[in-house]
Design a protein around this motif. Structure first.
Motif, short mmCIF file in Angstrom:
data_model
loop_
_atom_site.label_atom_id
_atom_site.label_comp_id
_atom_site.label_asym_id
_atom_site.label_seq_id
_atom_site.Cartn_x
_atom_site.Cartn_y
_atom_site.Cartn_z
N GLN A 212 0.83 -1.21 0.00
CA GLN A 212 0.00 0.00 0.00
C GLN A 212 0.87 1.26 0.00
OE1 GLN A 212 -2.52 -0.66 3.42
NE2 GLN A 212 -4.14 -1.60 2.18
N ASN A 213 1.95 1.24 0.75
CA ASN A 213 2.87 2.38 0.76
C ASN A 213 3.47 2.61 -0.63
OD1 ASN A 213 2.45 2.90 3.46
ND2 ASN A 213 4.23 1.76 4.16
N ALA A 214 3.84 1.52 -1.29
CA ALA A 214 4.40 1.62 -2.63
C ALA A 214 3.37 2.18 -3.60
CB ALA A 214 4.89 0.25 -3.10
N MET A 215 2.12 1.71 -3.48
CA MET A 215 1.04 2.21 -4.33
C MET A 215 0.86 3.71 -4.15
SD MET A 215 -1.56 -0.96 -3.63
CE MET A 215 -3.00 0.10 -3.74
N HIS A 216 0.87 4.14 -2.90
CA HIS A 216 0.67 5.57 -2.61
C HIS A 216 1.81 6.40 -3.19
CE1 HIS A 216 -0.59 9.17 -0.48
NE2 HIS A 216 0.65 9.30 -0.05
N LYS A 217 3.04 5.95 -3.00
CA LYS A 217 4.19 6.69 -3.51
C LYS A 217 4.18 6.77 -5.04
CE LYS A 217 7.35 5.67 0.35
NZ LYS A 217 8.62 4.99 0.72
N LEU A 218 3.69 5.72 -5.68
CA LEU A 218 3.66 5.66 -7.14
C LEU A 218 2.41 6.32 -7.72
CD1 LEU A 218 4.98 2.02 -7.53
CD2 LEU A 218 6.13 4.06 -8.40
N GLY A 219 1.48 6.72 -6.83
CA GLY A 219 0.26 7.35 -7.31
C GLY A 219 -0.67 6.39 -8.02
N CYS A 220 -0.74 5.15 -7.53
CA CYS A 220 -1.55 4.12 -8.16
C CYS A 220 -2.65 3.64 -7.20
CB CYS A 220 -0.69 2.93 -8.58
SG CYS A 220 0.57 3.34 -9.81
N SER A 221 -3.74 3.14 -7.78
CA SER A 221 -4.86 2.70 -6.95
C SER A 221 -4.88 1.19 -6.74
CB SER A 221 -6.19 3.16 -7.56
OG SER A 221 -6.33 2.66 -8.88
N THR A 222 -4.07 0.44 -7.49
CA THR A 222 -3.98 -1.01 -7.30
C THR A 222 -2.52 -1.44 -7.34
OG1 THR A 222 -4.02 -1.70 -9.63
CG2 THR A 222 -6.15 -1.25 -8.59
N LYS A 223 -2.24 -2.60 -6.78
CA LYS A 223 -0.85 -3.08 -6.75
C LYS A 223 -0.38 -3.46 -8.16
CE LYS A 223 -2.19 -7.77 -5.31
NZ LYS A 223 -2.04 -8.81 -4.23
N HIS A 224 -1.30 -3.86 -9.02
CA HIS A 224 -0.91 -4.23 -10.38
C HIS A 224 -0.50 -2.98 -11.18
CE1 HIS A 224 -2.25 -8.22 -9.52
NE2 HIS A 224 -3.45 -7.79 -9.18
N GLN A 225 -1.21 -1.87 -10.99
CA GLN A 225 -0.80 -0.61 -11.60
C GLN A 225 0.57 -0.20 -11.07
OE1 GLN A 225 -3.83 2.28 -10.81
NE2 GLN A 225 -5.45 1.09 -11.79
N ALA A 226 0.78 -0.40 -9.76
CA ALA A 226 2.05 -0.03 -9.15
C ALA A 226 3.20 -0.83 -9.75
CB ALA A 226 1.98 -0.24 -7.63
N VAL A 227 2.98 -2.12 -9.99
CA VAL A 227 4.02 -2.96 -10.60
C VAL A 227 4.37 -2.45 -11.99
CG1 VAL A 227 4.47 -5.25 -11.58
CG2 VAL A 227 3.55 -5.05 -9.27
N LEU A 228 3.36 -2.14 -12.79
CA LEU A 228 3.61 -1.66 -14.15
C LEU A 228 4.38 -0.34 -14.15
CD1 LEU A 228 0.19 -2.47 -15.84
CD2 LEU A 228 2.40 -3.49 -16.38
N LYS A 229 3.99 0.56 -13.24
CA LYS A 229 4.67 1.85 -13.18
C LYS A 229 6.10 1.67 -12.70
CE LYS A 229 4.05 6.65 -11.96
NZ LYS A 229 3.07 7.67 -11.50
N ALA A 230 6.31 0.80 -11.70
CA ALA A 230 7.67 0.56 -11.20
C ALA A 230 8.55 -0.03 -12.29
CB ALA A 230 7.61 -0.37 -9.99
N LEU A 231 7.98 -0.87 -13.14
CA LEU A 231 8.74 -1.43 -14.26
C LEU A 231 9.16 -0.34 -15.24
CD1 LEU A 231 6.72 -4.70 -15.01
CD2 LEU A 231 9.15 -4.58 -14.40
N ARG A 232 8.20 0.54 -15.57
CA ARG A 232 8.52 1.59 -16.53
C ARG A 232 9.58 2.55 -15.99
NH1 ARG A 232 7.68 6.61 -17.52
NH2 ARG A 232 6.26 6.97 -15.80
N LEU A 233 9.53 2.81 -14.68
CA LEU A 233 10.48 3.73 -14.07
C LEU A 233 11.84 3.07 -13.82
CD1 LEU A 233 8.14 5.48 -11.46
CD2 LEU A 233 9.03 6.45 -13.59
N GLY A 234 11.92 1.78 -14.09
CA GLY A 234 13.19 1.08 -13.89
C GLY A 234 13.44 0.68 -12.44
N LEU A 235 12.39 0.74 -11.61
CA LEU A 235 12.54 0.36 -10.21
C LEU A 235 12.51 -1.15 -10.03
CD1 LEU A 235 10.15 3.03 -8.64
CD2 LEU A 235 12.64 3.14 -8.85
N LEU A 236 11.87 -1.84 -10.99
CA LEU A 236 11.83 -3.30 -10.97
C LEU A 236 12.40 -3.81 -12.30
CD1 LEU A 236 8.23 -4.08 -9.63
CD2 LEU A 236 10.36 -4.08 -8.33
N ARG A 237 12.85 -5.03 -12.29
CA ARG A 237 13.37 -5.65 -13.50
C ARG A 237 12.69 -7.00 -13.70
NH1 ARG A 237 17.72 -3.11 -15.51
NH2 ARG A 237 18.84 -1.64 -14.16
#
Length: 237
Positions: A212-237
């Protein structure tokens, strides 16, 4: 074919590229027209709409009329809910607005699917597809159409916020803690919160809190949106 559309829209770098990918996916899905709208609720009750679409030019003035949108039952549904709406003539007649349907039907807007994703800080993303032919009668096929569009909307949302929003409203790359990144990484691998807790030797509640903290920081409403955004930002591989 659709899988390529999910990835291509993520890679769009300009408004024109984004529009092209949205239209291409829509037509692959079997719909003629599409509207992807980013909505920003500013202070003092002002709302800003930034859209890409392929509305027929002959219907443009009516399509852009905000007073009509305030009456439209599909728009009002999306304003209040995140559940997709599958609509047709009955949706409008049931609301006593058959005249609205009649006015748009002659331009090919006879039935469709529309949905909204509501984000923190007064930001929203609405995606609607329309066509002249009736939607499938088979419930399994219709459910698959809705699911495909939902998945595409999650991918398109991140790009819309990146290429449509003014620079001053775009979110800087957030700073996630190592534990928040670990939770997102395992979520990407398909693990539930309970499984993430077991893997990281933390409680399920704590795993949920990190997500939930990650979702909030990424400005996302679901964890799946958060994963996609983190991938695009290069935070995940």
């Amino acid at each position: 074919m659709l899988q390529g559309g999910y990835l291509s829209v993520l890679e769009a770098k300009t408004r024109d590229e984004f529009r092209a990918e949205v239209v291409r996916f829509t037509q692959q899905l079997g719909f003629d027209t599409v509207s992807a709208v980013t909505v920003i609720d500013h202070t003092l009750g002002n709302t800003e709409f930034i859209a890409v679409d392929n509305c027929p030019s002959s219907y443009r003035d009516t399509f852009d009329d905000l007073s009509r949108a305030r009456r439209d039952p599909v728009v009002q549904h999306c304003k209040r809910q995140s559940v997709p709406i599958v609509w047709d003539q009955n949706t409008y007649t049931a609301a006593g607005l058959g005249d609205l349907w009649e006015s748009q039907a002659r331009y090919g807007f006879r039935t469709g699917i529309c949905m909204a994703l509501h984000l923190p800080e007064g930001k929203h993303f609405m995606l609607g597809v329309d066509r002249d032919q009736a939607l499938p009668r088979d419930s399994t096929e219709l459910t698959r159409l809705v699911a495909d569009l939902q998945l595409f909307a999650v991918h398109a949302l991140d790009t819309a916020m990146r290429v449509l929003l003014p620079t001053q409203l775009q979110q800087e790359s957030p700073k996630l803690t190592p534990r928040e990144l670990e939770c997102l990484q395992w979520t990407m691998e398909g693990k539930t919160a309970w499984e993430v807790g077991e893997i990281l030797a933390i409680s399920e509640r704590t795993a949920v809190l990190h997500a939930q903290n990650a979702m909030h920081k990424l400005g996302c409403s679901t964890k799946h949106q958060a994963v996609l955004k983190a991938l695009r930002l290069g935070l995940l591989r």
